[in-house]
Scaffold this motif. Sequence first.
Motif, PDB file in Angstrom:
ATOM      1  N   LYS A  66      17.693  52.938  39.009  1.00  0.00           N
ATOM      2  CA  LYS A  66      18.748  51.987  38.686  1.00  0.00           C
ATOM      3  C   LYS A  66      19.054  52.053  37.189  1.00  0.00           C
ATOM      4  CE  LYS A  66      17.596  48.737  42.340  1.00  0.00           C
ATOM      5  NZ  LYS A  66      18.665  48.910  43.249  1.00  0.00           N
ATOM      6  N   ASN A  67      20.343  51.908  36.835  1.00  0.00           N
ATOM      7  CA  ASN A  67      20.721  51.875  35.426  1.00  0.00           C
ATOM      8  C   ASN A  67      20.266  50.565  34.795  1.00  0.00           C
ATOM      9  OD1 ASN A  67      21.937  54.374  35.274  1.00  0.00           O
ATOM     10  ND2 ASN A  67      23.945  53.588  35.834  1.00  0.00           N
ATOM     11  N   VAL A  68      19.608  50.681  33.654  1.00  0.00           N
ATOM     12  CA  VAL A  68      19.119  49.538  32.897  1.00  0.00           C
ATOM     13  C   VAL A  68      19.646  49.691  31.468  1.00  0.00           C
ATOM     14  CG1 VAL A  68      17.044  48.441  31.976  1.00  0.00           C
ATOM     15  CG2 VAL A  68      17.061  49.290  34.321  1.00  0.00           C
ATOM     16  N   PRO A  69      20.278  48.639  30.907  1.00  0.00           N
ATOM     17  CA  PRO A  69      20.795  48.760  29.543  1.00  0.00           C
ATOM     18  C   PRO A  69      19.673  48.804  28.516  1.00  0.00           C
ATOM     19  CG  PRO A  69      21.080  46.516  30.350  1.00  0.00           C
ATOM     20  CD  PRO A  69      20.542  47.321  31.495  1.00  0.00           C
ATOM     21  N   PHE A  70      19.826  49.682  27.545  1.00  0.00           N
ATOM     22  CA  PHE A  70      18.874  49.793  26.438  1.00  0.00           C
ATOM     23  C   PHE A  70      19.639  49.781  25.141  1.00  0.00           C
ATOM     24  CE2 PHE A  70      16.019  51.373  29.694  1.00  0.00           C
ATOM     25  CZ  PHE A  70      14.844  50.794  29.308  1.00  0.00           C
ATOM     26  N   PRO A  71      19.081  49.135  24.108  1.00  0.00           N
ATOM     27  CA  PRO A  71      17.880  48.298  24.156  1.00  0.00           C
ATOM     28  C   PRO A  71      18.188  46.972  24.833  1.00  0.00           C
ATOM     29  CG  PRO A  71      18.839  48.185  21.982  1.00  0.00           C
ATOM     30  CD  PRO A  71      19.658  49.179  22.757  1.00  0.00           C
ATOM     31  N   HIS A  72      17.125  46.275  25.227  1.00  0.00           N
ATOM     32  CA  HIS A  72      17.278  44.929  25.749  1.00  0.00           C
ATOM     33  C   HIS A  72      16.012  44.139  25.451  1.00  0.00           C
ATOM     34  CE1 HIS A  72      15.376  46.807  29.394  1.00  0.00           C
ATOM     35  NE2 HIS A  72      14.714  45.657  29.409  1.00  0.00           N
ATOM     36  N   GLU A  99      23.975  42.013  40.034  1.00  0.00           N
ATOM     37  CA  GLU A  99      23.420  40.856  40.745  1.00  0.00           C
ATOM     38  C   GLU A  99      21.903  40.823  40.558  1.00  0.00           C
ATOM     39  OE1 GLU A  99      25.334  38.570  42.332  1.00  0.00           O
ATOM     40  OE2 GLU A  99      27.002  39.744  41.519  1.00  0.00           O
ATOM     41  N   VAL A 100      21.311  39.710  40.928  1.00  0.00           N
ATOM     42  CA  VAL A 100      19.852  39.615  40.905  1.00  0.00           C
ATOM     43  C   VAL A 100      19.307  40.742  41.765  1.00  0.00           C
ATOM     44  CG1 VAL A 100      17.871  38.214  41.592  1.00  0.00           C
ATOM     45  CG2 VAL A 100      19.856  37.133  40.514  1.00  0.00           C
ATOM     46  N   THR A 101      18.352  41.469  41.214  1.00  0.00           N
ATOM     47  CA  THR A 101      17.775  42.620  41.894  1.00  0.00           C
ATOM     48  C   THR A 101      16.327  42.337  42.265  1.00  0.00           C
ATOM     49  OG1 THR A 101      19.177  44.110  40.612  1.00  0.00           O
ATOM     50  CG2 THR A 101      17.258  45.079  41.676  1.00  0.00           C
ATOM     51  N   ASP A 102      15.984  42.600  43.524  1.00  0.00           N
ATOM     52  CA  ASP A 102      14.591  42.543  43.957  1.00  0.00           C
ATOM     53  C   ASP A 102      14.005  43.929  43.746  1.00  0.00           C
ATOM     54  OD1 ASP A 102      14.400  39.841  44.951  1.00  0.00           O
ATOM     55  OD2 ASP A 102      15.732  40.480  46.561  1.00  0.00           O
ATOM     56  N   ARG A 103      12.906  43.979  43.001  1.00  0.00           N
ATOM     57  CA  ARG A 103      12.296  45.272  42.704  1.00  0.00           C
ATOM     58  C   ARG A 103      10.844  45.275  43.153  1.00  0.00           C
ATOM     59  NH1 ARG A 103      13.022  46.588  36.772  1.00  0.00           N
ATOM     60  NH2 ARG A 103      12.655  48.691  37.505  1.00  0.00           N
ATOM     61  N   GLN A 111       9.149  41.695  41.903  1.00  0.00           N
ATOM     62  CA  GLN A 111       9.826  40.826  40.954  1.00  0.00           C
ATOM     63  C   GLN A 111      11.320  40.775  41.233  1.00  0.00           C
ATOM     64  OE1 GLN A 111      10.505  43.226  37.035  1.00  0.00           O
ATOM     65  NE2 GLN A 111       8.545  43.883  37.905  1.00  0.00           N
ATOM     66  N   ARG A 112      11.958  39.756  40.691  1.00  0.00           N
ATOM     67  CA  ARG A 112      13.415  39.675  40.684  1.00  0.00           C
ATOM     68  C   ARG A 112      13.841  39.798  39.231  1.00  0.00           C
ATOM     69  NH1 ARG A 112      15.192  34.309  42.891  1.00  0.00           N
ATOM     70  NH2 ARG A 112      13.318  33.598  41.863  1.00  0.00           N
ATOM     71  N   SER A 113      14.948  40.490  38.996  1.00  0.00           N
ATOM     72  CA  SER A 113      15.423  40.618  37.620  1.00  0.00           C
ATOM     73  C   SER A 113      16.936  40.507  37.573  1.00  0.00           C
ATOM     74  CB  SER A 113      14.953  41.935  36.998  1.00  0.00           C
ATOM     75  OG  SER A 113      15.559  43.037  37.642  1.00  0.00           O
ATOM     76  N   LEU A 114      17.420  40.168  36.387  1.00  0.00           N
ATOM     77  CA  LEU A 114      18.839  39.990  36.142  1.00  0.00           C
ATOM     78  C   LEU A 114      19.132  40.390  34.705  1.00  0.00           C
ATOM     79  CD1 LEU A 114      21.615  38.775  37.041  1.00  0.00           C
ATOM     80  CD2 LEU A 114      20.809  36.637  36.037  1.00  0.00           C
ATOM     81  N   PHE A 115      20.183  41.154  34.504  1.00  0.00           N
ATOM     82  CA  PHE A 115      20.622  41.544  33.165  1.00  0.00           C
ATOM     83  C   PHE A 115      21.940  40.870  32.840  1.00  0.00           C
ATOM     84  CE2 PHE A 115      17.742  44.971  34.194  1.00  0.00           C
ATOM     85  CZ  PHE A 115      17.119  45.244  32.986  1.00  0.00           C
ATOM     86  N   VAL A 116      22.043  40.354  31.632  1.00  0.00           N
ATOM     87  CA  VAL A 116      23.288  39.782  31.108  1.00  0.00           C
ATOM     88  C   VAL A 116      23.458  40.273  29.674  1.00  0.00           C
ATOM     89  CG1 VAL A 116      23.140  37.706  32.535  1.00  0.00           C
ATOM     90  CG2 VAL A 116      22.215  37.662  30.228  1.00  0.00           C
ATOM     91  N   ARG A 117      24.652  40.096  29.141  1.00  0.00           N
ATOM     92  CA  ARG A 117      24.916  40.368  27.727  1.00  0.00           C
ATOM     93  C   ARG A 117      25.329  39.078  27.052  1.00  0.00           C
ATOM     94  NH1 ARG A 117      24.704  45.685  26.211  1.00  0.00           N
ATOM     95  NH2 ARG A 117      24.793  47.156  27.929  1.00  0.00           N
ATOM     96  N   ASP A 118      24.845  38.886  25.835  1.00  0.00           N
ATOM     97  CA  ASP A 118      25.283  37.725  25.067  1.00  0.00           C
ATOM     98  C   ASP A 118      26.677  38.011  24.501  1.00  0.00           C
ATOM     99  OD1 ASP A 118      25.016  39.213  22.675  1.00  0.00           O
ATOM    100  OD2 ASP A 118      23.274  38.095  21.970  1.00  0.00           O
ATOM    101  N   PRO A 119      27.315  37.044  23.849  1.00  0.00           N
ATOM    102  CA  PRO A 119      28.670  37.266  23.340  1.00  0.00           C
ATOM    103  C   PRO A 119      28.786  38.408  22.334  1.00  0.00           C
ATOM    104  CG  PRO A 119      28.197  34.924  23.402  1.00  0.00           C
ATOM    105  CD  PRO A 119      26.912  35.643  23.723  1.00  0.00           C
ATOM    106  N   ALA A 120      27.680  38.780  21.684  1.00  0.00           N
ATOM    107  CA  ALA A 120      27.696  39.888  20.726  1.00  0.00           C
ATOM    108  C   ALA A 120      27.415  41.228  21.389  1.00  0.00           C
ATOM    109  CB  ALA A 120      26.676  39.636  19.606  1.00  0.00           C
ATOM    110  N   GLY A 121      27.141  41.228  22.684  1.00  0.00           N
ATOM    111  CA  GLY A 121      26.884  42.478  23.396  1.00  0.00           C
ATOM    112  C   GLY A 121      25.417  42.836  23.533  1.00  0.00           C
TER     113      GLY A 121
END
Length: 139
Positions: A66-72, A99-103, A111-121
């Motif tokens: 799965k694609n995961v944004p880096f850095p985070h 969406e929330v991902t079950d891994r 685990q469940r995980s979720l990625f978001v970006r803040d207003p600055a990216g």
Amino acid sequence: MAETPFHLATTVDDLVAARRFYGGVLGCPEGRSAATWVDFEFFGHQLSLHLGQRVEHTSDSKVDGKNVPFPHFGAVLDNADFDQLVERLVAAGVTTQAEVTDRYASQPTAQRSLFVRDPAGNALEFKAMEQGDSLYRTE
């Protein structure tokens, strides 16, 4: 080893937007601040946001296909807090990376995980472990 808070400093391009997101949406208490920076208590840790040039984070890396944004960066929450955070993000209209991902289903590290970006990216990951003591397990 006893857990101790970590300190992370990163840049944002708008402190008003950062305060709305971290303080308002995520519910992180604000700490000290000055004209060019603000601290937040980020789920038990110190997050310092400094005004600076916006950094475009466009790199993704494959993790388990799965694609995961880096850095985070992010936080590990218990299941109830994770669910409440997801509700807050949805209510605030925050766009998620996915969406929330079950891994790792049926494994000790499920685990469940979720990625978001803040207003600055800046990319953030929030996760909840099925078994609270499994964060550092290797099997």
